[in-house]
Design a protein around this motif. Structure first.
Motif, PDB file in Angstrom:
ATOM      1  N   GLN A   1       0.823  -1.210   0.000  1.00 39.75           N
ATOM      2  CA  GLN A   1       0.000   0.000   0.000  1.00 39.75           C
ATOM      3  C   GLN A   1       0.850   1.250   0.000  1.00 39.75           C
ATOM      4  O   GLN A   1       0.552   2.241  -0.683  1.00 39.75           O
ATOM      5  CB  GLN A   1      -0.925  -0.004   1.232  1.00 39.75           C
ATOM      6  CG  GLN A   1      -1.964   1.089   1.235  1.00 39.75           C
ATOM      7  CD  GLN A   1      -1.562   2.274   2.101  1.00 39.75           C
ATOM      8  OE1 GLN A   1      -0.416   2.378   2.522  1.00 39.75           O
ATOM      9  NE2 GLN A   1      -2.497   3.160   2.341  1.00 39.75           N
TER      10      GLN A   1
ATOM     11  N   SER B   1      -9.440  -3.880  -2.135  1.00 41.77           N
ATOM     12  CA  SER B   1      -8.855  -4.659  -1.044  1.00 41.77           C
ATOM     13  C   SER B   1      -9.567  -5.987  -0.824  1.00 41.77           C
ATOM     14  O   SER B   1      -9.086  -6.824  -0.051  1.00 41.77           O
ATOM     15  CB  SER B   1      -8.873  -3.841   0.252  1.00 41.77           C
ATOM     16  OG  SER B   1      -8.008  -2.731   0.157  1.00 41.77           O
TER      17      SER B   1
ATOM     18  N   GLY C   1      -5.523  -0.363   3.005  1.00 45.83           N
ATOM     19  CA  GLY C   1      -6.028  -0.230   1.647  1.00 45.83           C
ATOM     20  C   GLY C   1      -5.488   1.034   0.994  1.00 45.83           C
ATOM     21  O   GLY C   1      -5.150   2.004   1.670  1.00 45.83           O
TER      22      GLY C   1
END
Length: 782
Positions: free
Chosen positions: A325, A392, A459
């Motif tokens: 991420q 995600s 995420g």
């Protein structure tokens, strides 16, 4: 009387909903004393992918018996180098070693340790370290606060000495390495801090050798641990950029087979490095220092899988996802900002040519296919952030090319969402795409929050556990798109009811949104809930038409202040361990440390403002709205005149997003996330309004048959597409050509009437330059 009482009642409803949502807290047990001795064993750089039964058998057995978690090692510097990690451990707050260092690297630091008496030790540089953290860093951290809270402490190794040194530099008991028999040393004080070494490098063999050596040292510590002791093993720092999640294991009475969790994270299985100091003191039954730690005591929660391999897979996957991420989020928002700016530039000439001219001369209208494709691109741009959140659901972070897999997943979700909006029954109407996009966004974020905000943690459109800012509830981006989606959805619904009911609809939808944002069970963002309360109040005040008058602004301001004061009074009365951010700030003001909180918030605002791509989105959106959409040829003022509830929703979104970002230390990030949804939808709706600016208002056939005038309906004659009321109720534009905004406020608070209003995509609207509709039998035609 009803008109005067309604704002009061609506304000009270918003205030009550907000205060109830903010003050409701999950019940939690106060941590109790559980040990007579605490041993903190630190291994710089140790991650969960370094732990297995063959390489680290001692740590594996300890983890199978005790509680485990993912440790965020945030300190005052990034990455957290080993000496920063040890200082943060001993301070209970974000600390750092003084001196300059290359960006993104951890140069070796020699910790000078003197042993004048052979029992304890002295750190001659400790005074400069304390001054650096107190005066030059915004956290006001006191290195050595942990040791100052106990009568006696032990340090083994130079890193442990940095953690155990008192503010004046004294280490009570010190050994450079573990003695042959560590039991007498570990039993001499209630608190022992042991440096087990460092795991560094990227090659698996190198890391495995270092982890094996640390495990052998840990075996000696466990064999010599005092009776009734709590042993904490922690990967106290990074060793290089980028930062990662690290190992945290607790073994002792009351810490059997659970997930380590801290109130600072609110997320099962996560804790921060600053939580270890208060955890150690609480386990010993010692009071926390008067100047409170930034961390909170951790606890062990049940629910961990029996199979240790399956349990360890969860924090290992979290570390892998968080690392991916960190690499992907930056370029995603940069590309999103660039794409939306380019799309805005492409829409400008279309806005100029969208309005049809009644005469034989005028610019050639844009091709219908180009307009249709542009509308789909605007929908896709508005759905980009919700699609990134939904990505995600797929483990895109696994594998070598994580960014490529994320891009494919996000594009697929954007295409699917755009197709869903395009096929929706109301898509041809003026507000159809806006309502569909707002509904999808609100539903996506709302369902995620109700199910534990699992899509937001690590995420791309959420927040990273590596940053140490938030671990549960709504993040900055999620707050922005949820505010925009909820208020736009409320405006879309309010526009479809009688004008007298529009404030009620806005309050109902906005009140539910405030509960979702502010409840500790859901969004857990008290600052966001306060900001959203102000936005909902503004939206409800002007949703029925008219301007934001002084009285309406006063009611909106009173609602925000009432929520803030009500929540503050209740929050500050809670115990310190249960207070929210507002309560902690007020407590800090009371003990004279509130200036540090203000300084930290202003510093965070400046850093975010200068370095975030969302700032570009917010500023680009504001420029497009101000210099294009709000111009007479831009269509947005015409849209606002015909659909006052949409104007109210957008005004409330602007108020809530700006307040939520500035008060929360996120600068314009919340506004940028909201703009990513609002601005494309505003441009699309403006294009459609301009395209139908020369259409004519049609009378109601049923009322013609009944012999009554078309204007008998309180909302005026409606268009065949049913998009909303037209001008006779005062909502429409005033200028004869239909371009002007709402007329001046009438005595009853409504906008003054003007010419006939413009229509939606179904064919209604004011005539450009034609006379107003006067009766059911006098319909202007061209």
């Amino acid at each position: 009387m009803l008109r005067r009482v309604t704002p009061v009642l609506l304000t009270l409803v918003v205030v009550v909903l907000a205060v109830v949502a903010l003050t409701a807290r999950p019940e939690s047990d106060t941590p109790q004393r559980s040990a007579d001795f605490v041993v903190v064993a630190g291994v710089a750089g140790l991650r969960w992918d370094d732990v297995d039964p063959q390489t680290t058998p001692t740590l594996w057995r300890m983890a199978s018996q005790g509680s485990i978690g993912s440790l965020s090692v945030r300190s005052a510097h990034r990455p957290t180098c080993p000496v920063d990690g040890w200082l943060t451990l001993g301070a209970g707050g974000f600390a750092a070693w003084p001196g300059n260092r290359p960006v993104g690297s951890c140069p070796p630091v020699e910790i000078e340790v003197e042993q004048p008496d052979g029992i304890g030790a002295n750190l001659p540089n400790q005074e400069s370290v304390v001054l650096h953290n107190q005066e030059q860093l915004p956290w006001g951290t006191v290195p050595g606060a942990l040791s100052e809270s106990v009568r006696c402490s032990v340090a083994v190794g130079p890193g442990a000495a940095a953690a155990a040194a008192r503010p004046f530099g004294r280490v009570d008991r010190y050994a450079p390495v573990l003695p042959a028999d560590p039991a007498p040393l570990l039993g001499s004080c209630v608190l022992s801090i042991v440096d087990l070494g460092t795991v560094v490098g990227t090659e698996k063999a190198t890391r495995a050798a270092a982890a094996r050596a640390a495990d052998a040292q840990l075996a000696r510590v466990l064999a010599a641990r005092p009776p009734r002791s709590l042993v904490l093993v922690a990967g106290v720092s990074d060793t290089e950029a980028p930062t990662r999640l690290h190992v945290a294991v607790a073994d002792g009475p009351g810490w059997e087979r659970g997930w380590l969790t801290s109130p600072t994270t609110g997320r099962e299985g996560y804790l921060q490095l600053v939580d270890l100091a208060p955890t150690a003191l609480t386990a010993l039954g010692r009071p926390l220092p008067e100047r409170p730690f930034l961390g909170r005591p951790a606890e062990s929660l049940p629910g961990r899988p029996t199979d240790l391999a399956a349990a360890i897979a969860a924090p290992a996957n979290a570390d892998q996802e968080a690392a991916a991420q960190a690499r992907v989020a930056g370029w995603f928002f940069t590309l999103l900002a660039g794409a939306q700016v380019l799309l805005a530039l492409a829409v400008l000439p279309m806005l100029r040519r969208a309005r049809r001219h009644a005469g034989p001369y005028g610019p050639e209208p844009v091709s219908g296919r180009i307009v249709a494709v542009t509308e789909l691109l605007l929908v896709a741009a508005a759905l980009a952030v919700p699609a990134a959140l939904l990505a995600s659901l797929v483990p895109w972070w696994r594998g070598e090319h994580a960014g490529v897999w994320f891009a494919l997943t996000a594009v697929g979700l954007v295409v699917g969402g755009t197709a869903l909006v395009r096929l929706a029954p109301g898509y041809p109407s003026t507000l159809g795409p806006l309502g569909a996009v707002a509904g999808l966004t609100t539903l996506t974020v709302g369902v995620d929050v109700f199910t534990g905000a699992r899509l937001q943690l690590n995420g791309v459109a959420g927040y990273s556990a590596l940053e140490g800012g938030r671990y549960a509830g709504l993040g900055t981006v999620g707050l922005g798109v949820f505010i925009a989606g909820a208020l736009l959805a409320g405006g879309w619904l309010a526009q479809r009811v009688h004008r007298s009911w529009r404030p009620t609809v806005m309050v109902l939808v906005g009140g539910v949104a405030v509960v979702v944002v502010g409840s500790p069970y859901l969004g857990a963002d008290s600052i966001g809930a306060i900001a959203l309360t102000a936005g909902v109040s503004v939206a409800a005040a002007i949703s029925a038409g008219g301007w934001l008058t002084v009285s309406r602004l006063a009611w909106a301001t009173m609602a925000g202040l009432a929520v803030t004061i009500g929540f503050a009074v209740l929050d500050v009365r809670r115990p310190a361990a249960e207070q929210g951010s507002l309560g902690r700030f007020l407590s800090a003001v009371g003990d004279g440390t509130g200036g540090l909180t203000v300084h930290r918030s202003s510093t965070a605002n400046l850093e975010t403002l200068a370095g975030s791509p969302l700032t570009v989105l917010a500023l680009a959106g504001a420029l497009l709205v101000w210099f294009a959409l709000l111009q007479p040829w831009g269509g947005l003022m015409r849209l606002f005149g015909i659909y006052p509830a949409i104007r109210a929703a957008m005004a409330g979104t602007a108020v809530a997003a700006v307040l939520g970002g500035v008060l929360g230390g996120a600068a314009l990030d919340v506004a940028g996330a909201a703009a990513a949804l609002v601005v494309p939808m505003a441009a699309l709706a403006s294009l459609r309004v301009l395209d139908h600016s020369t259409d004519r208002t049609l009378p109601d056939p049923a009322k013609l048959r009944d012999g009554g005038p078309a204007g008998d309906d309180p909302d005026g004659p409606t268009a065949p597409d049913g998009d909303g009321p037209t001008a006779p109720d005062g909502d429409g534009p005033t200028a004869p050509d239909g371009d002007g905004p709402d007329g001046p406020a009438a005595p009853d608070g409504r906008a003054g009437g003007g010419g006939a209003s413009a229509g939606g995509a179904g064919g209604r609207g004011a005539g450009s330059g034609g006379p107003a509709v006067r009766s059911s039998t006098e319909v202007t035609t061209r």
